[in-house]
Design an enzyme around this catalytic site. Structure first.
Site, PDB file in Angstrom:
ATOM      1  N   TRP A 131      -5.092   6.080   4.590  1.00 18.13           N
ATOM      2  CA  TRP A 131      -5.506   4.711   4.845  1.00 18.13           C
ATOM      3  C   TRP A 131      -4.609   4.189   5.964  1.00 18.13           C
ATOM      4  CZ3 TRP A 131      -2.949  -0.087   4.327  1.00 18.13           C
ATOM      5  CH2 TRP A 131      -3.789  -1.187   4.604  1.00 18.13           C
TER       6      TRP A 131
ATOM      7  N   TYR B 114      -9.397  -6.018  -6.637  1.00 16.05           N
ATOM      8  CA  TYR B 114      -8.594  -5.291  -5.647  1.00 16.05           C
ATOM      9  C   TYR B 114      -7.206  -5.910  -5.531  1.00 16.05           C
ATOM     10  CZ  TYR B 114      -7.765  -3.059  -1.055  1.00 16.05           C
ATOM     11  OH  TYR B 114      -7.281  -2.333   0.001  1.00 16.05           O
ATOM     12  N   HIS B 115      -6.166  -5.054  -5.578  1.00 20.72           N
ATOM     13  CA  HIS B 115      -4.770  -5.500  -5.494  1.00 20.72           C
ATOM     14  C   HIS B 115      -4.287  -6.177  -6.772  1.00 20.72           C
ATOM     15  CE1 HIS B 115      -4.693  -5.433  -0.793  1.00 20.72           C
ATOM     16  NE2 HIS B 115      -4.540  -4.232  -1.332  1.00 20.72           N
TER      17      HIS B 115
ATOM     18  N   TYR C 296      -1.376   4.404   0.886  1.00 19.69           N
ATOM     19  CA  TYR C 296      -2.279   4.734  -0.224  1.00 19.69           C
ATOM     20  C   TYR C 296      -2.099   6.170  -0.689  1.00 19.69           C
ATOM     21  CZ  TYR C 296      -4.977   0.349   0.143  1.00 19.69           C
ATOM     22  OH  TYR C 296      -5.386  -0.953   0.145  1.00 19.69           O
TER      23      TYR C 296
ATOM     24  N   HIS D 113      -2.305  -0.955  -6.708  1.00 16.90           N
ATOM     25  CA  HIS D 113      -3.637  -0.421  -6.385  1.00 16.90           C
ATOM     26  C   HIS D 113      -4.203   0.423  -7.512  1.00 16.90           C
ATOM     27  CE1 HIS D 113      -2.253  -1.711  -2.446  1.00 16.90           C
ATOM     28  NE2 HIS D 113      -3.518  -1.740  -2.087  1.00 16.90           N
TER      29      HIS D 113
ATOM     30  N   CYS E 139       0.840  -1.215   0.000  1.00 14.39           N
ATOM     31  CA  CYS E 139       0.000   0.000   0.000  1.00 14.39           C
ATOM     32  C   CYS E 139       0.863   1.249   0.000  1.00 14.39           C
ATOM     33  CB  CYS E 139      -0.962   0.010   1.184  1.00 14.39           C
ATOM     34  SG  CYS E 139      -1.953  -1.463   1.259  1.00 14.39           S
TER      35      CYS E 139
HETATM   36 CU    CU Z   1      -4.258  -2.458  -0.360  1.00 15.11          CU
END
Ligand code: CU
Length: 789
Positions: free
Chosen positions: A440, A647-648, A422, A732, A378
């Site tokens: 985040w 996601y990811h 993030y 991301h 992240c």
């Molecule tokens: Cu993440």
């Protein structure tokens, strides 16, 4: 309406472990007491082991499962031995299939597994086969020439054809309860349902619901998502599907069957038919609870486009980690990393699992555990002018790491002044890095701007008091925790930055002195587009696509929906002129958590994502990429990928003009972990019949070029166009390094071309670029890496 009787079972189960009764296994070799058959005995304490006494049989070893019947197979699971020894853990592997045990396919997948006890999955495109062979190419710990396995299972099920985009469709039903209209099955919202009329005297079974596609389409199946609100009332049991071109005259059933009484999505496939109306008739209620029928979503499944139109996918590549971050390196390798674990993250750890894909050989390295006192998860990412990779923050961390591809070394970098996760990064025209946002994890807000200045072995960070993060916030229901995430930042002239989103408001940022941030207007009629994409596909032109008004569901927002919208944001006027945003065509599919990759011809490929963005789910995942053409503003649907990428997930343009797509998950043992990647060949490399096009090649080009210089490039055939595409780093769904600079030859002498490198470091941010030559048809060469400084 006449009663329709089922004639054949046509229901298709998604990914399910195949029962192993009657199966046999044989191995290339085996030690006494460790026979191949032990992998099928459901006893994790017994193993197959290759011969080791005396002179061991050298690697590779193989073990072959014979199902004694033909089945559709989409994967293999490998359980390593579970005792205290690790000898024989399979490292690099390859899987092939055969219908007769004699003639073997090219590998349906290859990959690398980590050296641990955890069950490993390998996935591939559905194949009808009887024999499946796992070949161990290396031992995971390089302990010796051994291979072993406790259990092997095969995953069955057909991969469904791609769901057609439903924009503009209508739906009608034989009957419907008030507040539960037929149209609810087309809205992409699983919490709204169609329900047959139940108040008073219910309408007796059968009930039918009929999507109208508005025009004829070639279709090959239907999927049915039951309600998931806790009630099972109306779950469809026995069903029949008919089609009609006019809504009046109906075909006989194209598929019939019976669905289980649960919430999982059901699929029925049938022979391809060109039609407009598709009628699903519910003949029974799955639990015989009453004369009801209901549905949350109905999709109609289309056919896969021909390779010359829709491109094609190579066999999946298995990774020992989930590639949550990916960085293209100048040595034709792809650096990927996960978090502290290969399949999971935590909040406190300070190490990272890394694996490198060699693009020349397709081999994925063994996972390496990197300790830079920084869990690189992240994070922000930026490629520095000298080709090194800056990885900053993540998991509320001030830590930074610098990776040097020249010698594959990892260095602990200087701490940021503000911990971030993030955040967004971009290189500046000065070769510094700007970072902004990233609440985040610590929900702290006020993640104001900072600048990294390379210097010495690492460099230093300095705060920019004038660049406040409150200007970039989305209206996320979860608050600043989500609202300052994943900023789309583009370095421009004079050390300035254009902030294109994902908030609907855009901004200009300066980074000299204390810095400043000034509104640049809204992105036309775009709403906040968190987890959408922004790609600088041409000088000063940014394509934005997808995303949602919230990161994911958060009270009171339930079932947040991604957008299909796309825009071109034109900043060629610079900071003194208004930003011009133009809405272009919508995508066919709504997507959040997708990735977008600019190709050397200027088209942009958007891959993966899902309509309802929810971390660690694959519900409603879009498997078909879409290719956007800036000349028309329109999208074309591409061939579907095997694995959902939500996601990811990551996607990266490769030096050969193909696109790597991978990752998704990182949720420990969840079923939405995708430690794999797959390479897409865009249609510009394919003839109409799917064979490879003859492509131009670059015969000579300089390895470096100064800004404002003139370079000479010689190619194999006439190539009237060239493009510089900056090498990229992505995580991301954010890839702020990505930018394409088209180059038209200033002079041509046969197949030797004079090209002018932009003089403005804000146009050509310093660093490594891929130089492509394109022939008159737009077919790109393999790129040469050129460093611009
Ligand atoms: Cu993440």
């Amino acid at each position: 309406m006449p009663m329709i009787e089922p004639t054949a079972e046509a229901s298709v189960e998604r990914a399910a472990v195949l029962p192993r009764a009657g199966w046999t296994a044989i191995a290339s070799d085996q030690a006494p007491n460790y026979p191949a058959s032990n992998v099928l005995d459901a006893n994790t304490a017994t193993i197959w082991h290759s011969k080791y006494a005396g002179t061991p049989v050298p690697l590779p070893h193989s073990i072959t499962i014979d199902m004694h019947a033909t089945a559709s197979v989409t994967g293999l699971t490998y359980l390593p031995r579970q005792d205290k020894v690790s000898n024989g853990n399979v490292g690099r592997y390859s899987i092939s299939v055969s219908t007769n045990g004699t003639t073997w396919s090219t590998p349906v997948t290859t990959g690398t597994w980590g050296d641990d006890k955890v069950r490993k999955d390998a996935v591939f495109a559905a194949v009808s086969t009887r024999y499946v062979r796992l070949t161990a190419l290396t031992e995971a710990g390089n302990r010796g020439p051994w291979s072993s396995a406790a259990e092997i299972n095969l995953i069955g099920g057909a991969v469904a054809p791609p769901a057609l985009p439903r924009a503009g469709w209508k739906a009608t039903a034989s009957d419907q309860a008030s507040n539960y209209p037929a149209t609810a099955v087309l809205d992409g919202n699983a919490t709204t349902i169609w329900h047959s009329q139940y108040a008073g005297t219910p309408v007796p079974l059968p009930h039918s619901i009929t999507p109208d596609m508005g025009a004829n389409n070639s279709i090959a199946g239907l999927s049915y998502l039951p309600r998931s609100d806790g009630s099972k009332n109306g779950n469809i049991g026995r069903y029949s599907i008919s089609v009609s071109t006019d809504g009046i005259t109906w075909s006989g059933p194209v598929a019939t069957g019976a669905w289980a009484d649960d919430t999982s999505e059901k699929t029925a496939t049938f022979a391809e038919v060109n039609t407009r109306y598709v009628r699903l008739t519910a003949l029974t209620e799955a639990g015989n609870r009453g004369p009801w029928s209901s549905a949350a979503e109905i999709n109609v499944l289309g056919s896969v486009p021909a390779a010359g139109v829709g491109g094609k996918w190579d066999a999946p590549i298995g990774f020992p980690i989930v590639p949550v971050s990916a960085v293209l390196l100048p040595n034709n390798k792809l650096l990927t990393f996960a978090a502290v674990g290969p399949m999971h993250y935590d909040k406190m750890s300070t190490t990272t699992q890394v694996a490198i894909l060699d693009l020349a050989t397709g081999v994925v390295s063994r996972p390496a555990n990197i300790d830079t006192h920084h869990q690189m998860f992240c994070t922000g990412l930026a490629l520095l002018a000298d080709g090194r990779v800056l990885i900053n923050g993540g998991s509320s961390d001030s830590a930074t790491t610098i990776y040097d591809p020249a010698d594959n070394t990892w260095t602990r970098g200087p701490l940021m002044n503000i911990p971030r996760a993030y955040e967004g990064d971009t290189l500046l025209s000065s070769g510094q890095v700007f970072t902004l946002g990233g609440s985040w994890y610590d929900r702290a807000g006020h993640k104001n701007g900072e600048v990294f200045t390379p210097g010495g072995a690492t460099g230093s960070w300095a705060k920019l008091a004038g660049v406040t993060a409150d200007k970039i916030l989305t209206g996320d229901p979860a608050g600043v925790y989500r609202a300052d995430n994943h900023a789309w930042l583009f370095g421009v002239s004079g050390r300035a930055v254009f902030h294109a989103g994902p908030s609907k408001q855009m901004n200009w940022i300066t980074t000299t002195g204390a810095g400043s941030i000034t509104g640049a207007g809204d992105r036309a009629d775009s709403r906040d587009a968190m987890n959408g994409n922004a790609v600088m596909y041409d000088v000063g032109k940014i394509f934005t696509v997808g995303g949602a008004t919230a990161y994911q569901d958060y009270p009171p927002v339930a079932d947040v929906q991604a957008t299909r919208r796309a825009y071109v944001v034109d900043i060629t006027g610079g900071r003194t002129e208004p930003v011009v945003t133009t809405r272009v065509s919508d995508m066919a599919y709504a997507r959040s958590f997708a990735n977008s990759v600019v190709l050397p011809d200027g088209k942009v490929l958007t891959l993966g994502g899902q309509q309802h963005p929810q971390g660690f789910t694959d519900t409603g995942a879009v498997l078909s990429p879409e290719l956007w053409d800036p000349a028309t503003g329109n999208f074309t649907i591409m061939a579907p990928e095997v694995v959902p990428r939500t996601y990811h997930s990551v996607a990266v343009l490769l030096p050969d003009g193909r696109v790597f797509s991978g990752g998704g998950g990182l949720c420990d043992t969840c079923v939405t972990n995708h430690p794999s990647g797959q390479i897409f060949t865009p249609p510009y490399l394919l003839n109409p019949d799917g064979t490879a096009k003859t492509r131009p090649s670059i015969v000579s080009a300089p390895a470096t070029a100064a800004l404002g210089s003139t370079i000479t490039v010689t190619t194999s055939v006439a190539t009237p166009k060239f493009a510089l595409v900056r090498m990229t780093a992505v995580t991301h769904a954010v890839n702020n390094d990505q930018r394409r600079i088209p180059l038209i030859p200033a002079a041509t002498n046969g197949t030797t071309y004079t090209l002018n490198v932009p003089a403005d470091a804000g146009v050509a941010l310093p660093g490594n670029y891929l130089l492509f030559a394109l022939d008159a048809q737009g077919t790109p060469s393999i790129a040469e890496v050129i460093k611009i400084n």
